[in-house]
Design a protein around this motif. Structure first.
Motif, PDB file in Angstrom:
ATOM      1  N   VAL A 567      80.817  65.997  56.550  1.00  0.00           N
ATOM      2  CA  VAL A 567      79.870  65.978  55.452  1.00  0.00           C
ATOM      3  C   VAL A 567      79.986  64.651  54.723  1.00  0.00           C
ATOM      4  CG1 VAL A 567      81.471  67.031  53.796  1.00  0.00           C
ATOM      5  CG2 VAL A 567      79.021  67.272  53.448  1.00  0.00           C
ATOM      6  N   ALA A 568      78.866  64.168  54.178  1.00  0.00           N
ATOM      7  CA  ALA A 568      78.874  62.897  53.453  1.00  0.00           C
ATOM      8  C   ALA A 568      77.966  62.993  52.230  1.00  0.00           C
ATOM      9  CB  ALA A 568      78.403  61.755  54.354  1.00  0.00           C
ATOM     10  N   LEU A 569      78.426  62.415  51.126  1.00  0.00           N
ATOM     11  CA  LEU A 569      77.645  62.271  49.902  1.00  0.00           C
ATOM     12  C   LEU A 569      77.574  60.790  49.574  1.00  0.00           C
ATOM     13  CD1 LEU A 569      79.309  64.986  47.603  1.00  0.00           C
ATOM     14  CD2 LEU A 569      77.361  65.284  49.119  1.00  0.00           C
ATOM     15  N   VAL A 570      76.377  60.310  49.262  1.00  0.00           N
ATOM     16  CA  VAL A 570      76.186  58.919  48.861  1.00  0.00           C
ATOM     17  C   VAL A 570      75.216  58.896  47.694  1.00  0.00           C
ATOM     18  CG1 VAL A 570      75.473  56.595  49.563  1.00  0.00           C
ATOM     19  CG2 VAL A 570      76.527  58.128  51.238  1.00  0.00           C
ATOM     20  N   ASN A 571      75.525  58.121  46.661  1.00  0.00           N
ATOM     21  CA  ASN A 571      74.584  57.949  45.567  1.00  0.00           C
ATOM     22  C   ASN A 571      74.559  56.490  45.140  1.00  0.00           C
ATOM     23  OD1 ASN A 571      76.207  57.551  42.813  1.00  0.00           O
ATOM     24  ND2 ASN A 571      77.321  59.102  44.024  1.00  0.00           N
ATOM     25  N   TYR A 572      73.367  56.032  44.786  1.00  0.00           N
ATOM     26  CA  TYR A 572      73.199  54.659  44.331  1.00  0.00           C
ATOM     27  C   TYR A 572      72.200  54.647  43.187  1.00  0.00           C
ATOM     28  CZ  TYR A 572      71.423  49.910  43.993  1.00  0.00           C
ATOM     29  OH  TYR A 572      71.018  48.691  43.504  1.00  0.00           O
ATOM     30  N   GLY A 573      72.491  53.869  42.167  1.00  0.00           N
ATOM     31  CA  GLY A 573      71.578  53.725  41.049  1.00  0.00           C
ATOM     32  C   GLY A 573      71.402  52.268  40.658  1.00  0.00           C
ATOM     33  N   TYR A 574      70.149  51.872  40.459  1.00  0.00           N
ATOM     34  CA  TYR A 574      69.829  50.546  39.917  1.00  0.00           C
ATOM     35  C   TYR A 574      69.183  50.753  38.562  1.00  0.00           C
ATOM     36  CZ  TYR A 574      67.322  46.242  38.949  1.00  0.00           C
ATOM     37  OH  TYR A 574      66.839  45.112  38.328  1.00  0.00           O
ATOM     38  N   ASN A 575      69.624  49.967  37.564  1.00  0.00           N
ATOM     39  CA  ASN A 575      69.074  50.111  36.226  1.00  0.00           C
ATOM     40  C   ASN A 575      68.949  48.754  35.556  1.00  0.00           C
ATOM     41  OD1 ASN A 575      70.001  50.377  33.063  1.00  0.00           O
ATOM     42  ND2 ASN A 575      68.499  51.915  33.656  1.00  0.00           N
ATOM     43  N   ASP A 576      67.857  48.576  34.847  1.00  0.00           N
ATOM     44  CA  ASP A 576      67.640  47.372  34.046  1.00  0.00           C
ATOM     45  C   ASP A 576      67.152  47.821  32.676  1.00  0.00           C
ATOM     46  OD1 ASP A 576      67.259  44.821  33.118  1.00  0.00           O
ATOM     47  OD2 ASP A 576      65.375  44.492  34.185  1.00  0.00           O
ATOM     48  N   ALA A 577      68.055  47.840  31.703  1.00  0.00           N
ATOM     49  CA  ALA A 577      67.719  48.246  30.335  1.00  0.00           C
ATOM     50  C   ALA A 577      67.726  47.006  29.448  1.00  0.00           C
ATOM     51  CB  ALA A 577      68.721  49.273  29.820  1.00  0.00           C
ATOM     52  N   ARG A 578      66.617  46.785  28.744  1.00  0.00           N
ATOM     53  CA  ARG A 578      66.471  45.584  27.912  1.00  0.00           C
ATOM     54  C   ARG A 578      65.787  45.925  26.597  1.00  0.00           C
ATOM     55  NH1 ARG A 578      66.961  40.559  30.532  1.00  0.00           N
ATOM     56  NH2 ARG A 578      67.177  40.695  32.815  1.00  0.00           N
ATOM     57  N   ILE A 579      66.082  45.108  25.583  1.00  0.00           N
ATOM     58  CA  ILE A 579      65.367  45.194  24.318  1.00  0.00           C
ATOM     59  C   ILE A 579      63.998  44.554  24.504  1.00  0.00           C
ATOM     60  CG2 ILE A 579      65.337  44.451  21.905  1.00  0.00           C
ATOM     61  CD1 ILE A 579      68.393  44.470  21.988  1.00  0.00           C
ATOM     62  N   THR A 580      62.961  45.319  24.218  1.00  0.00           N
ATOM     63  CA  THR A 580      61.598  44.806  24.404  1.00  0.00           C
ATOM     64  C   THR A 580      60.854  44.661  23.085  1.00  0.00           C
ATOM     65  OG1 THR A 580      60.942  47.093  24.913  1.00  0.00           O
ATOM     66  CG2 THR A 580      61.342  45.617  26.767  1.00  0.00           C
ATOM     67  N   GLY A 581      61.507  45.001  21.971  1.00  0.00           N
ATOM     68  CA  GLY A 581      60.898  44.815  20.664  1.00  0.00           C
ATOM     69  C   GLY A 581      61.962  44.820  19.589  1.00  0.00           C
ATOM     70  N   SER A 582      62.006  43.780  18.746  1.00  0.00           N
ATOM     71  CA  SER A 582      63.012  43.723  17.689  1.00  0.00           C
ATOM     72  C   SER A 582      62.671  42.601  16.722  1.00  0.00           C
ATOM     73  CB  SER A 582      64.410  43.482  18.272  1.00  0.00           C
ATOM     74  OG  SER A 582      64.503  42.165  18.803  1.00  0.00           O
ATOM     75  N   ILE A 583      63.422  42.549  15.639  1.00  0.00           N
ATOM     76  CA  ILE A 583      63.364  41.414  14.719  1.00  0.00           C
ATOM     77  C   ILE A 583      64.292  40.344  15.264  1.00  0.00           C
ATOM     78  CG2 ILE A 583      63.889  40.628  12.380  1.00  0.00           C
ATOM     79  CD1 ILE A 583      63.264  43.395  11.379  1.00  0.00           C
ATOM     80  N   ALA A 584      63.811  39.142  15.346  1.00  0.00           N
ATOM     81  CA  ALA A 584      64.616  38.052  15.891  1.00  0.00           C
ATOM     82  C   ALA A 584      65.937  37.931  15.142  1.00  0.00           C
ATOM     83  CB  ALA A 584      63.839  36.741  15.800  1.00  0.00           C
ATOM     84  N   GLY A 585      67.011  37.877  15.928  1.00  0.00           N
ATOM     85  CA  GLY A 585      68.332  37.698  15.347  1.00  0.00           C
ATOM     86  C   GLY A 585      68.982  38.971  14.841  1.00  0.00           C
ATOM     87  N   GLN A 586      68.294  40.106  14.923  1.00  0.00           N
ATOM     88  CA  GLN A 586      68.844  41.364  14.442  1.00  0.00           C
ATOM     89  C   GLN A 586      69.231  42.254  15.622  1.00  0.00           C
ATOM     90  OE1 GLN A 586      69.558  41.970  11.200  1.00  0.00           O
ATOM     91  NE2 GLN A 586      68.945  39.817  11.043  1.00  0.00           N
ATOM     92  N   ALA A 587      70.426  42.825  15.558  1.00  0.00           N
ATOM     93  CA  ALA A 587      70.982  43.558  16.696  1.00  0.00           C
ATOM     94  C   ALA A 587      70.465  44.988  16.759  1.00  0.00           C
ATOM     95  CB  ALA A 587      72.503  43.572  16.609  1.00  0.00           C
TER      96      ALA A 587
END
Length: 695
Positions: A567-587
């Motif tokens: 038996v074999a189990l394989v899992n793979y995940g690709y993720n790209d999480a980014r800030i797409t809206g904010s006040i400049a310089g504010q975390a």
């Protein structure tokens, strides 16, 4: 791998030694048998959608970790199983990064009420399976992170008499024993029971540390009517951790540890002690052939006491001394949950409908007492740490008053969903939920708000074992109580999220091949940020809900019998999480620049097991790869790859498992934290032996 598995699985399965086989099907006088490997880790049904359903009928990605995989991997707590879940990686303590978002919410049998509060990790001794619903789960579970939820399903009483005994030993002075038994109380099996106990102690690799865990679990199941069962359960936990709460090891900006990973900022007299209890009752019944009803109530009470030294980074001008402060903290949390669900299968306008409706309610009190000693705490050397057994910092801190914060949380919600079968091959899903919540700090402001969320989807089955799906779902999370004060500009609307997901799920060759592919895009809005254009009020920066984050990626999960013994189990995940809206310089919380801490682009996990039927021997190999990440301070968290291996041997009524984790003793960071606290080191090579008896 997927194509190869299809080829292998299409080959005829040959019969083998029945000493390790069980009957699977009969055809005339011919007996067809399958080994333990076949369909070993597959689950045809999940309850993560509040009713028992096939994963193929749920228009979102779902994963289930069952008791066989938990046992074969020797998993003790939740952190041991994350490698089996695509899109999930370790963040800190019981927290994970889930499709790019940090979250630490857990559910038990579909209800809120996690007894492992604060900084303790959920244990798996009394867990039957772990269900993972990926993406927004607001329709069924209410407020939460849009990355997904983890639901722990408890072991329950059974009228079938059975007993399991396990003795454990390993390096780092590990020793333990556990036992669990089920059976009927009366001769007719109307009342059945489950009793279990677990104890394990060890001295881990970090200096001054020691772990001692006790779990007691018991329950009764009562058949109240035809098709109806009342189950009551009680579980107590005692987790005594010496030299805790653990922080990381300081690193340079390139992610290199500045000292040996055994280093610990805590003194030998420091500790973390969790004492908690959980009690729950569930009633489930069938009403005729088309309606099912269940209701549950859960109460937990947990107290977590901590004495620990918090590292505060290098002393100015020194490359060796780490500044510290001493913290004396008590978290006293109790919560009460209630839920009720009903499903009905009806025919309307010539179409089959699967209707679901439910309500849930939760009330929590969280009292946090803290006193922090900052002055006069001796720095600790990285290269030559000298510890004191006097506990003088604890004595000095005891002369200070506690700062007390009493937070109250209330949640009420209800949902309605309909799954319409337009034909045997086409389904439409639509649901709506209403939530109302009240949060606040005693002595400060309480705030109340509500939200309506939706979920829609479509499923097409070109083959009974193939499901193509697309869905859109929403989530929301109330803003933290500390951010809702008038001085900061509050109250604020909740953080909202929605997800578009599409994918394919398969369950082919009699369950011998399950392969799932999911692609998603999650947008999270109304994230609070400081507005520098507004002046502070009473020393408080003004906040505005204008932050936005977009997370997108895909996941692949494969579970297959390559042969009847493999038996074999394989899992793979690709993720790209980014800030797409904010006040400049504010975390944005947990972000550095436009990227998020401990959110890997790539994460790969696998587990394969081969059994020799003639000798009752099984060999297993597993591994995990996590790509480069950044810490909360923007430091590099290096990629790592680790391998595990095990051998299991049947010995009549007993079974012996020998397991080695981190086979090549790699030094790596399991996750990054901050420049002051360092990275959390991964566990060095660990050897575990389990002798299991089953009757």
């Amino acid at each position: 791998m997927l194509l190869a598995s299809v080829v292998f699985c299409s080959c005829p399965a040959a019969a083998h030694d029945t000493s390790v086989a069980e009957p699977d099907a009969t055809e005339g006088s011919e007996i067809v048998v399958t080994g333990r490997a076949q369909r070993l880790y597959r689950n045809p049904v999940t309850t993560v959608g509040k009713s028992a359903e096939s994963p193929l009928d749920i228009p979102q990605a779902v994963q289930v970790i069952n008791k066989d995989l938990i046992a074969d991997q020797g998993a003790r707590d939740a952190t041991d199983i994350y490698r089996n879940i695509s899109g999930v990686s370790f963040f800190s303590y019981a927290g994970v990064t889930f499709r790019g978002f940090r979250q630490d919410q857990s559910f038990y049998d579909g209800m809120r009420g996690n007894p492992f509060i604060g900084f303790s990790v959920p244990q798996l001794f009394n867990v039957e399976r772990v269900e993972v619903l990926k993406g927004p789960a607001g329709l069924f579970f209410g407020p939460g992170s849009p990355g997904g939820i983890i639901n722990y399903v408890s072991k329950v009483p059974d009228a079938k008499p059975a007993m399991r005994l396990v003795a454990t030993a390993g390096n780092y002075a590990r020793r333990g024993i556990s036992a669990e038994a089920t059976g009927a109380v009366d001769k007719d099996g109307i009342v059945s029971y489950r009793l279990g106990g677990f104890h394990e102690a060890m001295t881990p690799y970090r200096r001054n540390t020691g772990n001692n865990t006790l779990i007691g679990d018991g329950g009764l199941a009562i058949r109240t009517n035809r098709g109806g069962t009342l189950t009551v359960q009680a579980t107590v936990y005692d987790n005594d951790l010496r030299g805790n709460r653990l922080r990381g090891i300081l690193t340079d900006d390139a992610g290199n540890f500045l000292t040996d990973i055994r280093w610990n900022a805590n003194e030998p007299t420091d500790f973390l002690h969790l004492s908690s209890q959980a009690y729950q009752a569930r009633y489930a019944t069938a009403v005729g052939d088309a309606v099912n009803f269940d209701a549950g109530v859960r109460y937990f009470d947990a107290v977590e006491t901590q004495h620990y030294h918090e590292p505060r980074g290098l002393v100015r001008g020194s490359g060796d001394l780490v500044a510290r402060e001493f913290r004396d903290q008590i978290r006293d949390v109790d919560g009460l949950s209630f839920m009720a669900n009903m499903t009905a299968r009806v025919a309307l306008l010539g179409m089959a409908h699967h209707l679901q409706a439910g309500v849930d309610w939760y009330d929590e009190t969280n009292i946090f007492q803290s006193r922090i000693l900052r002055a006069g705490v001796t720095p600790l050397s990285l290269r030559n740490p000298v510890y004191s057994h006097a506990g003088r910092d604890a004595v000095r801190a005891a002369q200070m008053p506690y700062t007390v914060r009493d937070t109250r949380t209330k949640r009420q919600g209800g949902y309605l969903q309909d799954r319409i079968n337009l034909s045997d091959a086409v389904m439409l899903v639509g649901g709506v939920r209403y939530d109302r919540f009240e949060d606040g700090i005693v002595g400060d402001r309480f705030f109340t708000d509500d939200a309506v969320t939706f979920r829609t989807g479509a499923i097409v089955k070109p083959h009974p074992g193939v499901s193509l799906y697309a869905s859109w779902s929403q989530s929301f999370e109330p803003q933290s109580a500390a951010s809702q004060t008038i001085d900061t500009g509050g109250p604020f609307a909740p953080v909202t999220g929605d997800q578009y997901e599409g994918g394919v799920k398969t369950d082919l060759f009699g369950g011998r091949l399950q392969a799932n592919l999911a692609a998603y895009r999650i947008t999270r809005r109304n994230i609070l940020q400081v507005d520098p254009g507004l002046p502070p009020i009473n020393g408080q920066d003004q906040l505005r809900p204008i932050g936005e984050v977009t997370s997108k990626g895909f996941e692949i999960d494969l579970s297959t019998d390559i042969t009847p013994q493999w038996v074999a189990l394989v899992n793979y995940g690709y993720n790209d999480a980014r800030i797409t809206g904010s006040i400049a310089g504010q975390a944005v919380t947990n972000a550095v620049g436009d990227r998020f801490a401990n959110a890997p682009r790539h994460k790969l996990g696998f587990w394969t097991r081969y059994q020799l039927a003639a000798t009752g021997t099984a060999f297993a190999l597993g591994g995990e790869h996590v790509s480069r990440r950044i810490s909360l301070s923007g430091q590099t968290v290096k990629p790592y790859t680790i391998l595990d291996a095990s051998i299991t041997q049947r010995l009549g009524v007993a079974e012996l498992m020998l397991r080695v984790d981190n086979l090549f003793d790699r030094v790596y960071a399991a996750s990054g934290f901050s420049a002051q606290s360092g990275h959390f080191p991964g566990t060095p090579r660990t050897v575990l032996a389990e002798l299991r008896f089953g009757f």
